[in-house]
Design a protein around this motif. Structure first.
Motif, short mmCIF file in Angstrom:
data_model
loop_
_atom_site.label_atom_id
_atom_site.label_comp_id
_atom_site.label_asym_id
_atom_site.label_seq_id
_atom_site.Cartn_x
_atom_site.Cartn_y
_atom_site.Cartn_z
N ARG A 167 0.81 -1.21 0.00
CA ARG A 167 0.00 0.00 0.00
C ARG A 167 0.85 1.27 0.00
NH1 ARG A 167 -5.46 -0.47 1.07
NH2 ARG A 167 -6.15 -2.61 1.27
N ILE A 168 1.99 1.21 0.61
CA ILE A 168 2.79 2.42 0.69
C ILE A 168 3.89 2.46 -0.37
CG2 ILE A 168 2.37 2.64 3.17
CD1 ILE A 168 5.21 1.64 3.65
N ARG A 169 4.01 1.41 -1.20
CA ARG A 169 5.05 1.39 -2.22
C ARG A 169 4.98 2.59 -3.16
NH1 ARG A 169 4.60 -3.56 -3.64
NH2 ARG A 169 6.24 -4.27 -2.24
N PRO A 170 3.79 3.04 -3.59
CA PRO A 170 3.74 4.22 -4.46
C PRO A 170 4.34 5.46 -3.81
CG PRO A 170 1.65 3.05 -4.57
CD PRO A 170 2.45 2.42 -3.46
N LEU A 171 4.45 5.48 -2.48
CA LEU A 171 5.04 6.64 -1.80
C LEU A 171 6.53 6.74 -2.07
CD1 LEU A 171 3.19 6.50 1.64
CD2 LEU A 171 2.64 7.89 -0.37
N GLY A 172 7.12 5.74 -2.70
CA GLY A 172 8.52 5.82 -3.09
C GLY A 172 8.73 6.72 -4.30
N GLN A 173 7.64 7.20 -4.89
CA GLN A 173 7.73 8.11 -6.03
C GLN A 173 7.49 9.54 -5.55
OE1 GLN A 173 5.37 8.98 -10.20
NE2 GLN A 173 5.25 6.96 -9.31
N PRO A 174 8.53 10.36 -5.45
CA PRO A 174 8.38 11.72 -4.90
C PRO A 174 7.31 12.54 -5.61
CG PRO A 174 10.70 11.16 -5.12
CD PRO A 174 9.93 10.07 -5.80
N ARG A 175 7.19 12.38 -6.92
CA ARG A 175 6.20 13.15 -7.67
C ARG A 175 4.78 12.81 -7.23
NH1 ARG A 175 4.57 12.60 -13.76
NH2 ARG A 175 3.98 14.74 -14.32
N LEU A 176 4.54 11.54 -6.94
CA LEU A 176 3.22 11.13 -6.49
C LEU A 176 2.95 11.65 -5.08
CD1 LEU A 176 0.61 9.52 -6.82
CD2 LEU A 176 1.83 7.51 -5.98
N VAL A 177 3.96 11.60 -4.22
CA VAL A 177 3.80 12.11 -2.86
C VAL A 177 3.42 13.60 -2.91
CG1 VAL A 177 4.96 12.58 -0.67
CG2 VAL A 177 5.38 10.43 -1.87
N ALA A 178 4.12 14.34 -3.75
CA ALA A 178 3.81 15.76 -3.89
C ALA A 178 2.38 15.95 -4.41
CB ALA A 178 4.81 16.43 -4.83
N GLY A 179 1.97 15.06 -5.34
CA GLY A 179 0.61 15.13 -5.85
C GLY A 179 -0.43 14.88 -4.77
#
Length: 401
Positions: A205-217
């Protein structure tokens, strides 16, 4: 009947709204709960012997609890049968609202909000997962629109009804939420088929949080809700001095709900025609200008002009806040197309976090001595930062993880 098929097994079927009806009723009850308290802060504060800012924290603690508990509970229950999960979450949500309705003091009411949020955080994620699993991919948008449409309907219909009931006692709307939620619970247990889905881990569930652009989104979502709730939570304090009759705020809240529905419907069409990024840029810029002009008008304009412009500001904010959801979710899904379901769940936490921060910042500003009109300035600052973050996300190249 027990349906243990995997989601892909239903790909060949057409769309039917009937299995999703009671899920929409469940989100309708959550929508009333999420918005109605904002119109009753003076009554709550007086009855519980706290300040209006403290009463506003009843919304903050719900949102903050939901933001934290959502991913955790979603993971812990991911291997549970889905109908049972939804029913359990809804039962906890109803219990929390009953506790708030009978609370004799502020700590008990706060505890009830925490309990309601624990159920609500799991309910929202489970409802989305169930709706996606039960419908073919080609109809996912339609299914989500129907199920989550309960939220929008609540802002236009459920909240005004709750506010009317609240004129006698602010506790009655909480009872209304419990009644609607119980009705949905009965319908879900009787009408929804059982459904088993593949489980997941917290790491998934938290793997996408490894993408800084997505976190900023995701933080863009938080910023939108933070700016909204900094004012919406205290809308009665902002607009109340210009509209003294009790019925006036009921009509105004109804108008806000209609405006939110209109914004959602309009941007849904615009995203199909233009890019989600372009539509979101226009909406965020419009919300920022609206907050600035609204603050100036409410503070400096003559009373009649301030009252009229106050309505223009509030309804325009409704259009923008309601309209931002579609392009923002479309943009987030495009940032991680292989993890769309997980991103949607994370976005739910980002939204809850933003709501909690907004209500909290508004309460802090009021406690520090700011005038209610000054909350529009708080909102404008948050929106300015959100616009900058949105532009940064839009111009940053994607990264792989």
């Amino acid at each position: 009947m027990t349906d243990t098929r995997a989601p892909e097994a239903v790909e060949g079927q057409g769309f039917s709204w009937r299995p999703l009806l009671w899920l929409a009723v469940a989100t309708f009850s959550m929508g009333i709960d999420g918005y109605v308290l904002a119109g009753l802060l003076p009554q709550i504060a007086g009855d519980l012997h706290v300040s209006a800012a403290a009463a506003g924290q009843l919304m903050s603690v719900f949102a903050l609890t939901a933001a934290i508990a959502g991913p955790v509970f979603g993971t812990l229950t991911s291997r549970w049968e889905r109908r049972t999960t939804i029913a359990l979450a809804l039962a906890v949500f109803v219990l929390g609202n009953v506790i708030v309705a009978v609370a004799t003091n502020y700590p008990i009411a706060l505890s009830g909000r925490v309990i309601a949020a624990l159920g609500g955080s799991l309910l929202n994620a489970a409802v989305v997962a169930y709706a996606l699993a039960l419908t073919p991919v080609a109809h996912h948008g339609k299914a989500l629109s129907f199920v989550l449409g309960g939220w929008m309907t609540a802002t236009a219909l459920g909240v005004p009804v709750g506010l009317i009931l609240g004129q006698s006692s602010w506790r009655f709307p909480m009872i209304l939420v419990a009644i609607v939620g119980t009705s949905a619970l009965i319908g879900i247990l009787l009408r929804l088929p059982k459904l088993h889905l593949p489980g997941g881990t917290l790491a998934d569930r938290i793997r996408p949080l490894g993408q800084p652009r997505l976190v900023a989104g995701l933080f863009v979502s938080s910023g939108i809700l933070c700016s909204s709730y900094a004012c919406f939570t205290y809308a009665t304090l902002i607009l109340g001095p210009h509209f003294h009759e009790h019925w006036a705020m009921i009509v105004i809240m109804f108008g806000y709900g209609v405006a939110s529905m209109a914004g959602n419907a309009i941007t849904g069409r615009l995203v199909d025609r233009f890019s989600a990024i372009r539509v979101l840029t226009v909406i965020l810029t419009g919300l920022l200008l609206n907050a600035i002009l609204g603050m100036v008008a409410l503070m400096l304009a003559p009373a009649v002009v301030a009252a009229v412009w106050g309505l223009v500001w509030f309804f325009s904010a409704g259009v923008g806040n309601g309209g931002a959801a579609v392009p923002q979710q479309a943009r987030l899904a495009s940032l991680a197309p292989d993890s769309a379901a997980i991103v949607i769940a994370l976005n739910g936490s980002a939204i809850s976090l933003g709501g909690a921060l907004g209500s909290g910042l508004g309460g802090v500003a009021l406690t520090a001595g700011a005038a209610p009109n000054g909350l529009l300035g708080v909102s404008a600052v948050i929106l300015a930062l959100t616009v900058l973050l949105h532009l940064l996300v839009s111009r940053t190249k994607p990264t792989t993880i």
